[in-house]
Design a protein around this motif. Structure first.
Motif, short mmCIF file in Angstrom:
data_model
loop_
_atom_site.label_atom_id
_atom_site.label_comp_id
_atom_site.label_asym_id
_atom_site.label_seq_id
_atom_site.Cartn_x
_atom_site.Cartn_y
_atom_site.Cartn_z
N VAL A 7 -7.11 -6.34 2.88
CA VAL A 7 -6.99 -7.52 3.75
C VAL A 7 -6.97 -7.13 5.23
CG1 VAL A 7 -5.85 -8.95 2.02
CG2 VAL A 7 -4.46 -7.48 3.50
N VAL A 8 -6.68 -5.84 5.50
CA VAL A 8 -6.67 -5.34 6.88
C VAL A 8 -7.28 -3.94 6.89
CG1 VAL A 8 -5.22 -4.65 8.84
CG2 VAL A 8 -4.59 -6.64 7.50
N GLU A 9 -8.19 -3.69 7.83
CA GLU A 9 -8.77 -2.37 8.05
C GLU A 9 -8.76 -2.09 9.54
OE1 GLU A 9 -10.05 -0.20 5.90
OE2 GLU A 9 -10.53 -1.28 4.05
N LYS A 10 -8.25 -0.90 9.92
CA LYS A 10 -8.18 -0.55 11.34
C LYS A 10 -7.43 -1.59 12.15
CE LYS A 10 -10.61 3.28 11.07
NZ LYS A 10 -10.03 4.62 11.41
N GLY A 11 -6.42 -2.21 11.53
CA GLY A 11 -5.61 -3.19 12.22
C GLY A 11 -6.26 -4.54 12.40
N GLU A 12 -7.41 -4.74 11.78
CA GLU A 12 -8.13 -6.00 11.93
C GLU A 12 -8.39 -6.64 10.57
OE1 GLU A 12 -11.67 -5.46 14.20
OE2 GLU A 12 -10.63 -4.58 15.93
N PRO A 13 -8.50 -7.96 10.53
CA PRO A 13 -8.74 -8.64 9.26
C PRO A 13 -10.12 -8.33 8.69
CG PRO A 13 -8.94 -10.19 11.09
CD PRO A 13 -8.42 -8.91 11.66
N VAL A 14 -10.20 -8.28 7.37
CA VAL A 14 -11.48 -8.13 6.69
C VAL A 14 -11.65 -9.30 5.73
CG1 VAL A 14 -11.53 -5.62 6.88
CG2 VAL A 14 -10.42 -6.67 4.92
N PRO A 15 -12.85 -9.72 5.48
CA PRO A 15 -13.08 -10.88 4.59
C PRO A 15 -12.58 -10.58 3.18
CG PRO A 15 -15.05 -10.34 5.86
CD PRO A 15 -14.11 -9.19 6.03
N PHE A 16 -11.98 -11.56 2.56
CA PHE A 16 -11.58 -11.43 1.16
C PHE A 16 -11.54 -12.82 0.55
CE2 PHE A 16 -7.62 -11.97 3.52
CZ PHE A 16 -6.90 -12.87 2.76
N SER A 17 -11.54 -12.84 -0.78
CA SER A 17 -11.49 -14.12 -1.50
C SER A 17 -10.04 -14.59 -1.63
CB SER A 17 -12.12 -13.99 -2.88
OG SER A 17 -11.85 -15.14 -3.66
N VAL A 50 3.71 3.77 14.51
CA VAL A 50 2.55 3.05 13.98
C VAL A 50 1.51 2.91 15.08
CG1 VAL A 50 1.72 0.86 13.02
CG2 VAL A 50 3.96 1.74 12.35
N ASP A 51 0.25 3.22 14.76
CA ASP A 51 -0.88 2.91 15.65
C ASP A 51 -1.52 1.64 15.12
OD1 ASP A 51 -3.24 2.64 17.03
OD2 ASP A 51 -3.86 4.73 16.79
N PRO A 52 -1.40 0.53 15.83
CA PRO A 52 -1.90 -0.76 15.32
C PRO A 52 -3.39 -0.74 14.98
CG PRO A 52 -0.52 -1.09 17.25
CD PRO A 52 -0.74 0.39 17.14
N THR A 53 -4.14 0.18 15.59
CA THR A 53 -5.59 0.22 15.34
C THR A 53 -5.95 1.06 14.12
OG1 THR A 53 -5.96 2.16 16.77
CG2 THR A 53 -6.00 -0.02 17.81
N ASP A 54 -4.93 1.63 13.46
CA ASP A 54 -5.21 2.49 12.30
C ASP A 54 -4.56 1.98 11.01
OD1 ASP A 54 -6.97 4.54 12.43
OD2 ASP A 54 -5.57 6.02 13.24
N VAL A 55 -4.03 0.77 11.03
CA VAL A 55 -3.32 0.24 9.87
C VAL A 55 -4.30 -0.36 8.86
CG1 VAL A 55 -1.62 -1.44 9.06
CG2 VAL A 55 -1.26 -0.26 11.23
N LYS A 56 -4.08 0.03 7.60
CA LYS A 56 -4.84 -0.56 6.49
C LYS A 56 -3.85 -1.16 5.52
CE LYS A 56 -7.94 0.56 2.64
NZ LYS A 56 -8.72 1.62 1.95
N ILE A 57 -4.14 -2.37 5.02
CA ILE A 57 -3.26 -3.04 4.07
C ILE A 57 -4.07 -3.55 2.89
CG2 ILE A 57 -1.70 -5.00 3.70
CD1 ILE A 57 -0.91 -4.79 6.63
N GLN A 58 -3.55 -3.28 1.70
CA GLN A 58 -4.12 -3.81 0.47
C GLN A 58 -3.06 -4.60 -0.28
OE1 GLN A 58 -5.75 0.13 -0.97
NE2 GLN A 58 -7.42 -1.21 -1.63
N ILE A 59 -3.46 -5.72 -0.85
CA ILE A 59 -2.62 -6.47 -1.78
C ILE A 59 -3.31 -6.39 -3.13
CG2 ILE A 59 -1.55 -8.68 -2.33
CD1 ILE A 59 -1.73 -9.41 0.62
N GLY A 60 -2.67 -5.70 -4.06
CA GLY A 60 -3.38 -5.37 -5.29
C GLY A 60 -4.53 -4.44 -4.95
N SER A 61 -5.72 -4.74 -5.42
CA SER A 61 -6.90 -3.93 -5.10
C SER A 61 -7.71 -4.52 -3.96
CB SER A 61 -7.78 -3.79 -6.35
OG SER A 61 -8.20 -5.07 -6.81
#
Length: 408
Positions: free
Chosen positions: A352-362, A338-349
Motif C-alpha cells: 500500500v506504500v512504496e518509498k513513502g508514497e501510495p501505490v494503487p491497490f484493490s 525513519v526516512d519517510p522516503t524509504d518506508v514500505k508498508i504491506q497489509i497481508g500480501s
C-alpha cells in the motif's frame, strides 16, 4: 533468534504437567461467585526457578514476595495462585496475606515456605478474604492428569475467554526434554510486563543463572512484544520452573544442544504471547506487525509495538478499513529513526506504500483480507538490519463494555 528446529515437536496434549515430576489443579474456593479461583502447581523436587516481573512501580504484594523467592533462593517447588483479587495496593495487610498463602501452602505440602511462590490476579485495591483461601488451600490436591492441568488453567483466568496452553518436546543428550506453558491475560496488557501471568514448566536440567538469562532474552521478543490496551499492571509475572528430572547433562550456553532447548523455550513463550494478544478483551482479530530494516532490533521493536498498539490502527482493523495512513503515522511517531522516503508498508500480501508514497491497490480485495481473524502488517525501513515482530488485537465495542463494568 532461531525459533524452529527439525527436532522441535509440539505436544498435542499441551499442558503444564506434561514435563516429568509436575502436578497441578484448580478449584473454586469462594473468592469468585462460581468459577474456579484457586490453583496450585507443584514439582516433585525443588526446581531451579527464573522470573520476570512487571515494570510498574506499583507492585502487588504476592509479586514482591515471589520476586524475593526467585532472587534470594533461586529454587521453587510450589506455586499457589488465586484469581478474583489482585491483592495489590493493599498495604501491610496485603503482604501479610501473601505470606499466609505461602505459609499455608508450605505446611500442606511439607516443604519450606521459601520454596513457595504466590501469584494473584483480579480487582486492585481490595483486601483479600482469607477465609475461603485458607479453606481452599487445605482442600486443593494437585495431580498429574490432563484434567488437573485444565483446572489449573481455568482457575487463573479473569476476563479471558479461553485457556492458554502449549508444550514442546526436544531430544537433548538422548533424553526427551519437555517444555510446557500456561498463561492468563486478556486486558490491561502492555507487557513490560502487563496483567498477565505465565508459568512455564520443564523437566530439563538447566543452570539457574542460564535459565534466568534465557527467560530475560526471550521475554523481550515474546511477552514484551504484545499489547492489548497499553496498560501495564501491578501483578505481571512470568515464572519458569526447571526440575531436572529429564536426566540430561546440565544445560548452559556452552552445551552443544543449547540452541535446541532455546528454540523450544522461545516457541512456548511465543505461543502464549500470541494467545494472550488474540484473546484481548472484546477482540475479534489478532494483529501481527513485522518491522525490518530498522537501525537496531530495539528500534524495530519500538515501531512494531507502536503500530500494533495504536488505537487508530486497532479500530481500523476492527472496521476492516484499509487506512494505511494510520499505520505510517504510528511509524512516524514511534521515536525510532525513519526516512519517510524509504518506508514500505504491506497489509497481508498487498503493498500500500512504496518509498513513502501510495501505490494503487484493490480496496475491495484488501477489505476481504481484513475480514479474516488474523491480520499481518509488514513495515520495511531500509535503515539497517534491525528486525522485530509484535502482536496485538483490534479495539472493539466490547472492550469498552467489558472494562466499563469490570467491578459491577
Amino acid at each position: 533468534m532461531i525459533t524452529t528446529f527439525e527436532s522441535l515437536k509440539r505436544i498435542s496434549s499441551k499442558n503444564i504437567v506434561s514435563p516429568k515430576g509436575f502436578t497441578a489443579t484448580g478449584i473454586h474456593c469462594g473468592i469468585k461467585h462460581k468459577k474456579k479461583d484457586l490453583a496450585i502447581l507443584v514439582s516433585e523436587v525443588p526446581a531451579n526457578v527464573a522470573g520476570v516481573f512487571t515494570t510498574n512501580v506499583i507492585k502487588a504484594a504476592p509479586l514482591v514476595l515471589t520476586k524475593q523467592v526467585v532472587k534470594e533462593y533461586g529454587k521453587m517447588q510450589a506455586l499457589i495462585v488465586n484469581s478474583g483479587n489482585a491483592n495489590a495496593c493493599t498495604g501491610t495487610q496485603g503482604y501479610k496475606d501473601a505470606e499466609t498463602m505461602q505459609q499455608l501452602t508450605a505446611e500442606k505440602l511439607g516443604i519450606a515456605k521459601e520454596l513457595v511462590g504466590v501469584s494473584s490476579t483480579g480487582v486492585i485495591g481490595e483486601i483479600m478474604n482469607m477465609e475461603p483461601i485458607a479453606k481452599g488451600i487445605a482442600e486443593i490436591t494437585p495431580n498429574a492428569t490432563l484434567e488437573g492441568a485444565i483446572d489449573f488453567a481455568q482457575a487463573i483466568l479473569t476476563t479471558d475467554t479461553v485457556t492458554k496452553n502449549t508444550a514442546y518436546s526436544v531430544v537433548i543428550d538422548d533424553k526427551e526434554v519437555v517444555i510446557a506453558g500456561v498463561a492468563k491475560g486478556s486486558g490491561m496488557i502492555e507487557p513490560n510486563m502487563a496483567t498477565m501471568l505465565a508459568y512455564v514448566t520443564t523437566d530439563a536440567d538447566i543452570e539457574q543463572q542460564a535459565l534466568q538469562q534465557l527467560l530475560k532474552e526471550v521475554t523481550d521478543v515474546t511477552f514484551n512484544a504484545i499489547t492489548v490496551d497499553g496498560d501495564t499492571s501491578t501483578n505481571d509475572t512470568v515464572l519458569v520452573l526447571a526440575n531436572g528430572l529429564a536426566g540430561n547433562a546440565t544445560l548452559t550456553p556452552a552445551h552443544p544442544e543449547w540452541e535446541t532447548f532455546k528454540a523450544a523455550f522461545h516457541a512456548v513463550s511465543q505461543d502464549l504471547s500470541k494467545m494472550i494478544a488474540k484473546d484481548g478483551e472484546g477482540a475479534t482479530k489478532l494483529i501481527e506487525v513485522k518491522v525490518e530494516g530498522a537501525v537496531t532490533d530495539e528500534e524495530a521493536r519500538k515501531i512494531a509495538k507502536t503500530v500494533v498498539g495504536s488505537p487508530l490502527v486497532k479500530t481500523a482493523i476492527f472496521g476492516c478499513d484499509a487506512n494505511w495512513g494510520r499505520i505510517i503515522c504510528a511509524v512516524g511517531y514511534s521515536g525510532a529513526t525513519v526516512d519517510p522516503t524509504d518506508v514500505k508498508i504491506q497489509i497481508g500480501s498487498t503493498s500500500v506504500v512504496e518509498k513513502g508514497e501510495p501505490v494503487p491497490f484493490s480496496e475491495e480485495e484488501l477489505i476481504v483480507y481484513l475480514k479474516q481473524n488474523e491480520v499481518k502488517i509488514a513495515v520495511s525501513l531500509n535503515q539497517g538490519e534491525g528486525y522485530s515482530t509484535a502482536w496485538g488485537c483490534d479495539l472493539t465495542y466490547d472492550y469498552v463494555q467489558i472494562n466499563a463494568t469490570y467491578r459491577s
